[in-house]
Design an enzyme around this catalytic site. Structure first.
Site, PDB file in Angstrom:
ATOM      1  N   ASP A   1       0.849  -1.190   0.000  1.00 49.89           N
ATOM      2  CA  ASP A   1       0.000   0.000   0.000  1.00 49.89           C
ATOM      3  C   ASP A   1       0.883   1.238   0.000  1.00 49.89           C
ATOM      4  O   ASP A   1       1.978   1.239   0.582  1.00 49.89           O
ATOM      5  CB  ASP A   1      -0.916   0.009   1.223  1.00 49.89           C
ATOM      6  CG  ASP A   1      -1.990  -1.069   1.172  1.00 49.89           C
ATOM      7  OD1 ASP A   1      -2.345  -1.480   0.053  1.00 49.89           O
ATOM      8  OD2 ASP A   1      -2.460  -1.494   2.242  1.00 49.89           O
TER       9      ASP A   1
ATOM     10  N   ASP B   1      -7.269  -1.388  -4.468  1.00 55.26           N
ATOM     11  CA  ASP B   1      -8.365  -1.067  -3.543  1.00 55.26           C
ATOM     12  C   ASP B   1      -9.282  -0.011  -4.141  1.00 55.26           C
ATOM     13  O   ASP B   1     -10.511  -0.103  -4.035  1.00 55.26           O
ATOM     14  CB  ASP B   1      -7.798  -0.571  -2.207  1.00 55.26           C
ATOM     15  CG  ASP B   1      -6.930  -1.619  -1.525  1.00 55.26           C
ATOM     16  OD1 ASP B   1      -7.156  -2.814  -1.765  1.00 55.26           O
ATOM     17  OD2 ASP B   1      -6.027  -1.224  -0.767  1.00 55.26           O
TER      18      ASP B   1
END
Length: 212
Positions: A154, A168
């Site tokens: 991330d 995401d």
């Protein structure tokens, strides 16, 4: 000269004929096999291009972050956006930390459900197929990370929200688009039908009364 089984000794094989003269007609040749048709998803440009674009952008962006930004480091781009390299063993937005195996199984099940949903809606509006492509591409991107690395990379940091990645974002946008499409379809289905009266027509006398 015609043989016993209708074969010309000096020519190609002929059909067998008993009691009648055989005609010089060659036996049918074996039919050529036609190429197998591609599956429907492979011919759906909206779905396929969206899926591949999301998957490529997700994997390339994660590889670039891993190459140029050490884990835990952060770069400020704007007052509202930073790039922060973290590893996430949970699901989207940092949920379910440490359940990698469970999340792999859940991702595979989710992909199967999405594919079945696409097969049932492969003739739907392009917006619906685009949203499904976003979700499938995002789910594949995170699944590849979990299988290959054991965690998800991330890097998008808004400050007020858990750090996430492009996969995401694609999943969230796809779900939101499907909700909007469903609500729009429901709205069109429940729209009231307005019945407009016909314009007044002039009275015409029957033909039997004309000339009386």
């Amino acid at each position: 000269m015609i043989g016993e089984w209708g074969q010309d000794r000096n020519g190609p094989p002929l059909w067998y004929a008993e009691g009648v003269e055989a005609t010089a007609r060659p036996l049918p040749q074996r039919q050529r096999r036609l190429p197998l048709a591609r599956p429907r998803w492979a011919r759906d440009g909206v779905f396929l291009v969206t899926l591949l674009a999301v998957l490529a952008l997700d994997q390339v962006s994660k590889a670039v972050i891993q190459a140029v930004l050490p884990e835990g480091a952060s770069v400020v781009l704007t007052p509202f956006l930073r790039l922060t390299h973290i590893t996430n063993t949970g699901s989207a937005f940092g949920l379910f930390q440490g359940y990698t195996l469970f999340l792999i199984v859940a991702s595979v099940v989710g992909l199967v459900v999405l594919i079945l949903f696409y097969r049932q809606n492969r003739n739907a509006h392009p917006l619906v197929r685009l949203c499904i492509g976003l979700m499938v591409g995002g789910a594949l991107g995170n699944l590849i990370d979990r299988v290959r690395l054991g965690y998800v990379v991330d890097f998008v940091d808004l400050g007020w929200w858990p750090v996430f990645n492009l996969a995401d974002s694609a999943i969230v946008v796809g779900i939101s688009g499907l909700v909007v499409a469903f609500l729009a379809a429901q709205s069109r289905g429940h729209r009231r039908v307005v019945v407009r009266p016909l314009p007044p027509q002039r009275f015409r006398r029957p033909p039997s009364e004309v000339g009386c």
